[in-house]
Design an enzyme around this catalytic site. Sequence first.
Site, PDB file in Angstrom:
ATOM      1  N   ASP A 195      -7.162  -9.081   4.972  1.00 41.67           N
ATOM      2  CA  ASP A 195      -8.247  -8.912   5.942  1.00 41.67           C
ATOM      3  C   ASP A 195      -8.831  -7.511   5.942  1.00 41.67           C
ATOM      4  O   ASP A 195      -8.236  -6.548   5.457  1.00 41.67           O
ATOM      5  CB  ASP A 195      -7.718  -9.181   7.360  1.00 41.67           C
ATOM      6  CG  ASP A 195      -6.843  -8.037   7.878  1.00 41.67           C
ATOM      7  OD1 ASP A 195      -5.871  -7.685   7.190  1.00 41.67           O
ATOM      8  OD2 ASP A 195      -7.150  -7.480   8.950  1.00 41.67           O
ATOM      9  N   ASP A 222       0.857  -1.184   0.000  1.00 48.92           N
ATOM     10  CA  ASP A 222       0.000   0.000   0.000  1.00 48.92           C
ATOM     11  C   ASP A 222       0.903   1.247   0.000  1.00 48.92           C
ATOM     12  O   ASP A 222       1.317   1.714  -1.044  1.00 48.92           O
ATOM     13  CB  ASP A 222      -0.913  -0.086   1.227  1.00 48.92           C
ATOM     14  CG  ASP A 222      -1.938   1.016   1.303  1.00 48.92           C
ATOM     15  OD1 ASP A 222      -2.379   1.493   0.251  1.00 48.92           O
ATOM     16  OD2 ASP A 222      -2.326   1.407   2.424  1.00 48.92           O
ATOM     17  N   LYS A 273      -0.591  -1.277  -4.943  1.00 42.66           N
ATOM     18  CA  LYS A 273      -1.395  -0.055  -5.029  1.00 42.66           C
ATOM     19  C   LYS A 273      -0.455   1.113  -5.284  1.00 42.66           C
ATOM     20  O   LYS A 273      -0.152   1.881  -4.351  1.00 42.66           O
ATOM     21  CB  LYS A 273      -2.141   0.169  -3.710  1.00 42.66           C
ATOM     22  CG  LYS A 273      -3.120  -0.906  -3.312  1.00 42.66           C
ATOM     23  CD  LYS A 273      -3.740  -0.460  -1.997  1.00 42.66           C
ATOM     24  CE  LYS A 273      -4.853  -1.303  -1.532  1.00 42.66           C
ATOM     25  NZ  LYS A 273      -5.435  -0.768  -0.283  1.00 42.66           N
TER      26      LYS A 273
HETATM   27  P1  IMP Z   1       2.010  -0.649   3.650  1.00 41.13           P
HETATM   28  O1  IMP Z   1       1.210   0.620   3.736  1.00 41.13           O
HETATM   29  O2  IMP Z   1       2.511  -0.907   2.249  1.00 41.13           O
HETATM   30  O3  IMP Z   1       3.124  -0.661   4.671  1.00 41.13           O
HETATM   31  O4  IMP Z   1       1.037  -1.826   4.007  1.00 41.13           O
HETATM   32  C1  IMP Z   1       0.780  -2.091   5.347  1.00 41.13           C
HETATM   33  C2  IMP Z   1      -0.201  -3.186   5.552  1.00 41.13           C
HETATM   34  O5  IMP Z   1      -1.493  -2.618   5.472  1.00 41.13           O
HETATM   35  C3  IMP Z   1      -0.227  -4.346   4.575  1.00 41.13           C
HETATM   36  O6  IMP Z   1       0.746  -5.333   4.809  1.00 41.13           O
HETATM   37  C4  IMP Z   1      -1.629  -4.872   4.858  1.00 41.13           C
HETATM   38  O7  IMP Z   1      -1.629  -5.662   6.020  1.00 41.13           O
HETATM   39  C5  IMP Z   1      -2.405  -3.615   5.123  1.00 41.13           C
HETATM   40  N1  IMP Z   1      -3.176  -3.182   3.945  1.00 41.13           N
HETATM   41  C6  IMP Z   1      -2.963  -2.129   3.137  1.00 41.13           C
HETATM   42  N2  IMP Z   1      -3.894  -2.054   2.173  1.00 41.13           N
HETATM   43  C7  IMP Z   1      -4.716  -3.114   2.380  1.00 41.13           C
HETATM   44  C8  IMP Z   1      -5.880  -3.612   1.693  1.00 41.13           C
HETATM   45  O8  IMP Z   1      -6.355  -3.075   0.691  1.00 41.13           O
HETATM   46  N3  IMP Z   1      -6.432  -4.725   2.214  1.00 41.13           N
HETATM   47  C9  IMP Z   1      -5.969  -5.377   3.305  1.00 41.13           C
HETATM   48  N4  IMP Z   1      -4.882  -4.959   3.978  1.00 41.13           N
HETATM   49  C10 IMP Z   1      -4.257  -3.831   3.514  1.00 41.13           C
HETATM   50 MG    MG Z   2      -4.415  -5.929   7.973  1.00 39.43          MG
END
Ligand code: IMP
Ligand code: MG
Length: 184
Positions: A166, A110, A138
């Site tokens: 989730d 994300d 994303k």
């Molecule tokens: P980051 O923002 O790339 O560090 O992502 C952090 C965490 O947020 C991911 O490993 C997921 O656990 C969660 N996450 C972010 N976007 C989604 C989504 O669309 N669905 C489910 N979990 C998400």
């Molecule tokens: Mg999560």
Amino acid sequence: MKSRNLNSIDCKPFELLLDQKTIARRVVELGKQITHDYHDKNPVMIGVLKGCIVFVADLMRHIKLPLELEFVAAASYRKGAKREQQVEFGGPAHIALKDRNILITEGVVDTGRTVTTLLKQLAKEEPASMEIVTLIDKPASHRTKLNIKYKGFTVGNEFVIGYGLDNTQKYRNLPFIGSVIDSE
Ligand code: IMP
Ligand code: MG
């Protein structure tokens, strides 16, 4: 006895984004690509819990190489006013990573904060190489420049669930990926 139908009961707030066949086909392709790229190597796949679990389980069976598997768990915490990300190894013992070829494997990237932190932390172990593998990317949400070599699907800003991902710890067991249309 009647069985509860997950698709019709628990999935009301979501709409189908990627069906099982579409995901399975893409996972086979990613496995082939990794097998080809690492044909002379024995990579270590490091899954980022918990969102990676279904993806890792399926993908690893399409990587036709001597593969080792490790997991890490990521946790966010606040330190003063600054939000920091802490990444911890999920088990007591872990594989020595020096000179190894690492595949960091995520269910979804994300903001990219988790993988960026993990890349930095794992670099201290002096691996031979590190690449990111994610089922869902994303790119519009990335906060840092990321080089994701292996990605299954690119989505927009929607929140996705299922296939290990989730929403407040639920829906990981859905076999497909849905997009949240009502976050109530
Ligand atoms: P980051 O923002 O790339 O560090 O992502 C952090 C965490 O947020 C991911 O490993 C997921 O656990 C969660 N996450 C972010 N976007 C989604 C989504 O669309 N669905 C489910 N979990 C998400
Ligand atoms: Mg999560």
